[in-house]
Design a protein around this motif. Structure first.
Motif, PDB file in Angstrom:
ATOM      1  N   TYR A 168       6.252   9.800  -6.671  1.00  0.00           N
ATOM      2  CA  TYR A 168       5.305   9.993  -5.568  1.00  0.00           C
ATOM      3  C   TYR A 168       6.079  10.561  -4.378  1.00  0.00           C
ATOM      4  CZ  TYR A 168       1.898   7.159  -8.078  1.00  0.00           C
ATOM      5  OH  TYR A 168       1.015   6.671  -9.002  1.00  0.00           O
ATOM      6  N   HIS A 169       6.351  11.852  -4.445  1.00  0.00           N
ATOM      7  CA  HIS A 169       7.164  12.503  -3.419  1.00  0.00           C
ATOM      8  C   HIS A 169       6.499  12.402  -2.052  1.00  0.00           C
ATOM      9  CE1 HIS A 169       9.675  14.021  -6.592  1.00  0.00           C
ATOM     10  NE2 HIS A 169       8.584  14.444  -7.222  1.00  0.00           N
ATOM     11  N   SER A 170       7.267  12.094  -1.038  1.00  0.00           N
ATOM     12  CA  SER A 170       6.832  11.985   0.361  1.00  0.00           C
ATOM     13  C   SER A 170       5.859  10.837   0.604  1.00  0.00           C
ATOM     14  CB  SER A 170       6.208  13.299   0.849  1.00  0.00           C
ATOM     15  OG  SER A 170       7.127  14.348   0.720  1.00  0.00           O
ATOM     16  N   ALA A 171       5.732   9.908  -0.332  1.00  0.00           N
ATOM     17  CA  ALA A 171       4.866   8.746  -0.117  1.00  0.00           C
ATOM     18  C   ALA A 171       5.605   7.727   0.750  1.00  0.00           C
ATOM     19  CB  ALA A 171       4.477   8.114  -1.445  1.00  0.00           C
ATOM     20  N   ARG A 172       4.826   6.921   1.450  1.00  0.00           N
ATOM     21  CA  ARG A 172       5.374   5.880   2.321  1.00  0.00           C
ATOM     22  C   ARG A 172       4.822   4.538   1.871  1.00  0.00           C
ATOM     23  NH1 ARG A 172       3.260   3.245   6.406  1.00  0.00           N
ATOM     24  NH2 ARG A 172       1.418   4.565   6.495  1.00  0.00           N
ATOM     25  N   VAL A 173       5.680   3.521   1.817  1.00  0.00           N
ATOM     26  CA  VAL A 173       5.279   2.184   1.394  1.00  0.00           C
ATOM     27  C   VAL A 173       4.994   1.335   2.633  1.00  0.00           C
ATOM     28  CG1 VAL A 173       5.983   0.091   0.159  1.00  0.00           C
ATOM     29  CG2 VAL A 173       6.690   2.336  -0.680  1.00  0.00           C
ATOM     30  N   GLU A 174       3.837   0.686   2.631  1.00  0.00           N
ATOM     31  CA  GLU A 174       3.474  -0.247   3.701  1.00  0.00           C
ATOM     32  C   GLU A 174       3.430  -1.650   3.103  1.00  0.00           C
ATOM     33  OE1 GLU A 174      -0.249  -1.302   6.677  1.00  0.00           O
ATOM     34  OE2 GLU A 174      -0.451   0.315   5.222  1.00  0.00           O
ATOM     35  N   TRP A 175       4.231  -2.543   3.660  1.00  0.00           N
ATOM     36  CA  TRP A 175       4.264  -3.929   3.210  1.00  0.00           C
ATOM     37  C   TRP A 175       3.414  -4.787   4.130  1.00  0.00           C
ATOM     38  CZ3 TRP A 175       6.269  -4.663  -1.397  1.00  0.00           C
ATOM     39  CH2 TRP A 175       7.248  -3.780  -1.860  1.00  0.00           C
TER      40      TRP A 175
ATOM     41  N   VAL B  54       1.144   0.427  -9.548  1.00  0.00           N
ATOM     42  CA  VAL B  54       0.253   1.053  -8.570  1.00  0.00           C
ATOM     43  C   VAL B  54      -1.043   1.390  -9.288  1.00  0.00           C
ATOM     44  CG1 VAL B  54      -0.104   3.064  -7.092  1.00  0.00           C
ATOM     45  CG2 VAL B  54       2.126   2.001  -7.190  1.00  0.00           C
ATOM     46  N   LEU B  55      -2.160   1.055  -8.657  1.00  0.00           N
ATOM     47  CA  LEU B  55      -3.474   1.369  -9.223  1.00  0.00           C
ATOM     48  C   LEU B  55      -3.864   2.776  -8.803  1.00  0.00           C
ATOM     49  CD1 LEU B  55      -5.211  -2.019  -8.465  1.00  0.00           C
ATOM     50  CD2 LEU B  55      -4.198  -1.254 -10.614  1.00  0.00           C
ATOM     51  N   ASP B  56      -3.689   3.715  -9.725  1.00  0.00           N
ATOM     52  CA  ASP B  56      -4.009   5.112  -9.438  1.00  0.00           C
ATOM     53  C   ASP B  56      -5.512   5.345  -9.424  1.00  0.00           C
ATOM     54  OD1 ASP B  56      -1.314   6.335  -9.355  1.00  0.00           O
ATOM     55  OD2 ASP B  56      -1.233   5.569 -11.406  1.00  0.00           O
ATOM     56  N   ASP B  57      -6.214   4.712 -10.344  1.00  0.00           N
ATOM     57  CA  ASP B  57      -7.666   4.866 -10.429  1.00  0.00           C
ATOM     58  C   ASP B  57      -8.245   3.555 -10.957  1.00  0.00           C
ATOM     59  OD1 ASP B  57     -10.309   5.541 -10.800  1.00  0.00           O
ATOM     60  OD2 ASP B  57      -9.861   7.483 -11.705  1.00  0.00           O
ATOM     61  N   PRO B  58      -8.516   2.607 -10.047  1.00  0.00           N
ATOM     62  CA  PRO B  58      -8.983   1.292 -10.490  1.00  0.00           C
ATOM     63  C   PRO B  58     -10.294   1.338 -11.275  1.00  0.00           C
ATOM     64  CG  PRO B  58      -8.547   1.309  -8.125  1.00  0.00           C
ATOM     65  CD  PRO B  58      -8.377   2.696  -8.623  1.00  0.00           C
TER      66      PRO B  58
ATOM     67  N   GLY C  72      -5.149   7.318   6.921  1.00  0.00           N
ATOM     68  CA  GLY C  72      -5.830   7.742   5.712  1.00  0.00           C
ATOM     69  C   GLY C  72      -7.083   8.522   6.025  1.00  0.00           C
ATOM     70  N   ALA C  73      -7.544   9.240   5.036  1.00  0.00           N
ATOM     71  CA  ALA C  73      -8.670  10.149   5.217  1.00  0.00           C
ATOM     72  C   ALA C  73      -9.939   9.426   5.611  1.00  0.00           C
ATOM     73  CB  ALA C  73      -8.896  10.941   3.935  1.00  0.00           C
TER      74      ALA C  73
ATOM     75  N   ARG D 246       0.875  -1.175   0.000  1.00  0.00           N
ATOM     76  CA  ARG D 246       0.000   0.000   0.000  1.00  0.00           C
ATOM     77  C   ARG D 246       0.910   1.223   0.000  1.00  0.00           C
ATOM     78  NH1 ARG D 246      -4.489  -0.693   3.889  1.00  0.00           N
ATOM     79  NH2 ARG D 246      -5.435  -1.621   2.068  1.00  0.00           N
ATOM     80  N   LEU D 247       0.628   2.139  -0.916  1.00  0.00           N
ATOM     81  CA  LEU D 247       1.393   3.375  -1.029  1.00  0.00           C
ATOM     82  C   LEU D 247       0.584   4.486  -0.361  1.00  0.00           C
ATOM     83  CD1 LEU D 247       4.011   4.465  -2.357  1.00  0.00           C
ATOM     84  CD2 LEU D 247       2.606   5.114  -4.312  1.00  0.00           C
ATOM     85  N   HIS D 248       1.082   4.988   0.770  1.00  0.00           N
ATOM     86  CA  HIS D 248       0.402   6.055   1.513  1.00  0.00           C
ATOM     87  C   HIS D 248       0.897   7.403   0.991  1.00  0.00           C
ATOM     88  CE1 HIS D 248      -1.421   3.553   4.688  1.00  0.00           C
ATOM     89  NE2 HIS D 248      -0.415   2.748   4.398  1.00  0.00           N
ATOM     90  N   LEU D 249      -0.024   8.197   0.495  1.00  0.00           N
ATOM     91  CA  LEU D 249       0.301   9.507  -0.064  1.00  0.00           C
ATOM     92  C   LEU D 249       0.134  10.593   0.986  1.00  0.00           C
ATOM     93  CD1 LEU D 249      -1.669   9.105  -3.402  1.00  0.00           C
ATOM     94  CD2 LEU D 249       0.739   8.628  -2.977  1.00  0.00           C
ATOM     95  N   PRO D 250       0.843  11.712   0.825  1.00  0.00           N
ATOM     96  CA  PRO D 250       0.625  12.838   1.741  1.00  0.00           C
ATOM     97  C   PRO D 250      -0.846  13.248   1.677  1.00  0.00           C
ATOM     98  CG  PRO D 250       2.542  13.230   0.345  1.00  0.00           C
ATOM     99  CD  PRO D 250       1.867  12.007  -0.182  1.00  0.00           C
ATOM    100  N   GLY D 251      -1.427  13.568   2.801  1.00  0.00           N
ATOM    101  CA  GLY D 251      -2.827  13.951   2.832  1.00  0.00           C
ATOM    102  C   GLY D 251      -3.740  12.809   3.232  1.00  0.00           C
ATOM    103  N   GLY D 252      -3.184  11.606   3.368  1.00  0.00           N
ATOM    104  CA  GLY D 252      -3.970  10.501   3.887  1.00  0.00           C
ATOM    105  C   GLY D 252      -4.488   9.485   2.886  1.00  0.00           C
ATOM    106  N   ALA D 253      -4.457   9.787   1.607  1.00  0.00           N
ATOM    107  CA  ALA D 253      -4.938   8.815   0.615  1.00  0.00           C
ATOM    108  C   ALA D 253      -3.934   7.676   0.483  1.00  0.00           C
ATOM    109  CB  ALA D 253      -5.146   9.494  -0.729  1.00  0.00           C
TER     110      ALA D 253
END
Length: 123
Positions: free
Chosen positions: A53-60, A31-35, A105-106, A10-17
């Motif tokens: 994807y600047h400042s994104a965090r990867v969750e394994w 990465v599925l940007d818009d499934p 996430g939001a 899971r790729l966590h984006l800034p802002g919670g998405a």
């Protein structure tokens, strides 16, 4: 060592998405940007993907759901909440939920019932 099978992340984006993705044994990632519309991003490696994807965090899978520092922060906030005067509890509770939302996430706030909502199941 590369994994023998494709593994999800899971790729966590800034802002919670967050976005779902997969890493293949070759090292390539998707990465599925818009499934809904079938839009995806592909890269030759996780490093290349993260450049876009600047400042994104990867969750394994298997990663801690809540890191220790965040857990300790939330535990301290919950202790303050328990000790707060009755008029201050709602503000402190929003602070705790805000911190969770920031990390998870939001949708964490959306899934949390409002204190005045009826939580009984309606038939």
């Amino acid at each position: 060592m590369k994994p023998a099978f494709t593994r999800g992340f899971r790729l966590h984006l800034p802002g919670g998405a967050h976005l779902d993705g997969a890493e293949f044994p070759s090292g390539r990632v998707y990465v599925l940007d818009d499934p809904e519309y079938g839009l995806a991003t592909a890269a030759t490696s996780m490093e290349h993907l993260l450049e876009g994807y600047h400042s994104a965090r990867v969750e394994w899978p298997g990663d801690l759901l809540v890191p220790l520092a965040l857990f300790q922060d939330l535990a301290a906030a919950a202790a303050e909440l328990a000790a707060a005067a009755p008029g201050q509890t709602a503000d402190r509770a929003r602070t705790v939920l805000g911190r969770l939302t920031e990390y998870l996430g939001a949708d964490a706030m959306a899934r949390t019932p409002h204190p005045t909502e009826d939580r009984t199941e309606k038939h």
